[in-house]
Design an enzyme around this catalytic site. Structure first.
Site, PDB file in Angstrom:
ATOM      1  N   ASN A  42       0.923  -1.005  -0.075  1.00 37.89           N
ATOM      2  CA  ASN A  42       0.034  -0.065   0.088  1.00 37.89           C
ATOM      3  C   ASN A  42       0.945   1.239  -0.092  1.00 37.89           C
ATOM      4  O   ASN A  42       2.138   1.135   0.761  1.00 37.89           O
ATOM      5  CB  ASN A  42      -1.138  -0.049   1.278  1.00 37.89           C
ATOM      6  CG  ASN A  42      -0.437  -0.285   2.615  1.00 37.89           C
ATOM      7  OD1 ASN A  42       0.628  -0.580   2.732  1.00 37.89           O
ATOM      8  ND2 ASN A  42      -1.075   0.419   3.617  1.00 37.89           N
ATOM      9  N   ILE A  43       0.230   2.481  -0.598  1.00 39.41           N
ATOM     10  CA  ILE A  43       0.935   3.613  -0.833  1.00 39.41           C
ATOM     11  C   ILE A  43       0.184   4.599  -0.340  1.00 39.41           C
ATOM     12  O   ILE A  43      -0.748   4.938  -1.115  1.00 39.41           O
ATOM     13  CB  ILE A  43       1.793   3.713  -2.263  1.00 39.41           C
ATOM     14  CG1 ILE A  43       2.337   2.400  -2.715  1.00 39.41           C
ATOM     15  CG2 ILE A  43       2.310   4.881  -2.468  1.00 39.41           C
ATOM     16  CD1 ILE A  43       2.767   2.453  -4.189  1.00 39.41           C
ATOM     17  N   GLU A  44       0.685   5.258   0.738  1.00 36.53           N
ATOM     18  CA  GLU A  44      -0.489   6.406   1.204  1.00 36.53           C
ATOM     19  C   GLU A  44       0.193   7.950   0.766  1.00 36.53           C
ATOM     20  O   GLU A  44       1.108   8.031   0.151  1.00 36.53           O
ATOM     21  CB  GLU A  44      -0.631   6.344   2.536  1.00 36.53           C
ATOM     22  CG  GLU A  44      -1.230   5.037   2.972  1.00 36.53           C
ATOM     23  CD  GLU A  44      -1.563   4.913   4.538  1.00 36.53           C
ATOM     24  OE1 GLU A  44      -1.119   5.652   5.544  1.00 36.53           O
ATOM     25  OE2 GLU A  44      -2.189   3.870   4.915  1.00 36.53           O
ATOM     26  N   CYS A  53      -4.184   0.832  -2.474  1.00 39.36           N
ATOM     27  CA  CYS A  53      -3.904  -0.499  -1.714  1.00 39.36           C
ATOM     28  C   CYS A  53      -2.874  -1.303  -2.251  1.00 39.36           C
ATOM     29  O   CYS A  53      -2.721  -1.525  -3.463  1.00 39.36           O
ATOM     30  CB  CYS A  53      -5.296  -1.015  -1.546  1.00 39.36           C
ATOM     31  SG  CYS A  53      -6.603  -0.509  -0.849  1.00 39.36           S
ATOM     32  N   GLU A  55      -3.274  -4.498  -3.023  1.00 37.96           N
ATOM     33  CA  GLU A  55      -3.636  -5.498  -4.166  1.00 37.96           C
ATOM     34  C   GLU A  55      -3.723  -4.752  -5.507  1.00 37.96           C
ATOM     35  O   GLU A  55      -3.388  -5.116  -6.426  1.00 37.96           O
ATOM     36  CB  GLU A  55      -5.202  -5.937  -3.669  1.00 37.96           C
ATOM     37  CG  GLU A  55      -5.346  -6.581  -2.591  1.00 37.96           C
ATOM     38  CD  GLU A  55      -5.547  -5.878  -1.239  1.00 37.96           C
ATOM     39  OE1 GLU A  55      -4.821  -4.715  -1.058  1.00 37.96           O
ATOM     40  OE2 GLU A  55      -6.147  -6.285  -0.308  1.00 37.96           O
ATOM     41  N   CYS A  90     -10.577  -4.690   0.288  1.00 39.33           N
ATOM     42  CA  CYS A  90     -11.352  -3.781   0.273  1.00 39.33           C
ATOM     43  C   CYS A  90     -12.474  -3.986  -0.904  1.00 39.33           C
ATOM     44  O   CYS A  90     -11.883  -4.620  -1.932  1.00 39.33           O
ATOM     45  CB  CYS A  90     -11.054  -2.303   0.249  1.00 39.33           C
ATOM     46  SG  CYS A  90     -10.319  -1.688  -1.227  1.00 39.33           S
ATOM     47  N   CYS A  93     -10.615  -2.951  -4.360  1.00 41.84           N
ATOM     48  CA  CYS A  93      -9.784  -3.943  -4.973  1.00 41.84           C
ATOM     49  C   CYS A  93     -10.362  -5.049  -5.257  1.00 41.84           C
ATOM     50  O   CYS A  93     -10.070  -5.717  -6.398  1.00 41.84           O
ATOM     51  CB  CYS A  93      -8.835  -4.219  -3.941  1.00 41.84           C
ATOM     52  SG  CYS A  93      -7.521  -2.782  -3.486  1.00 41.84           S
TER      53      CYS A  93
END
Ligand code: THU
Length: 142
Positions: A42-44, A53, A55, A90, A93
């Site tokens: 995941n990359i915020e 996310c 995925e 989620c 995804c």
């Protein structure tokens, strides 16, 4: 590729997670039908909305290289370095999976006792809006 190996690759990928805001780190390993594995984390973002996310990171890496058929994905997640219970994908995804994957696409999760929990995509997303609804043939979706 065994389910447990895919979980191990997902755990390694989780080390690259960029999650300074939620501190919830997720790693994935996506097995393509050609045998190649695409990992993701995941990359915020400071503005939150662009967050991707783990995925989708894996799916988009594969698709951007021309690979569009898949067998399974392993997902590992939890706060910081702790692994929590099963980290379910989620809804966003699941929708991406529904675009590219057959109903029997495997989703491999690990619980806090290190037991594997394996689901079919159609168990987590029993009804889906997909490519066939827009009259695109040749892609499985109901
Ligand atoms: N996240 C994922 O990467 N995959 C999931 O299956 C659940 C949630 C990420 C998004 C966000 O960076 C953090 O976990 C908390 O929601």
């Amino acid at each position: 590729m065994h389910d447990r190996n895919l979980i191990e690759l997902a755990s390694l990928s989780r080390n690259f997670s960029y999650a300074p805001y939620s501190t919830f780190k997720v790693g994935t390993a996506l097995l393509a039908s050609n045998g190649k594995v695409y990992t993701g984390c995941n990359i915020e973002s400071a503005s939150y909305t662009p967050t991707n996310c783990a995925e989708r990171t894996a799916f988009f890496k594969a698709i951007s290289e021309g690979v569009t058929t898949f067998e399974a994905i392993a997902i590992v997640g939890g706060f910081d370095d702790a692994q929590t219970d099963c980290c379910y994908p989620c809804g966003v995804c699941l929708q991406v999976m529904a675009e590219f994957c057959e109903p029997d696409f495997k989703i491999i999760l690990v619980d806090r006792d290190e037991h594997l929990n394996v689901y079919r995509l159609d168990a987590l997303l029993p009804y889906r809006f997909g490519p066939t609804h827009l009259k695109l043939k040749g892609v499985s979706s109901e």
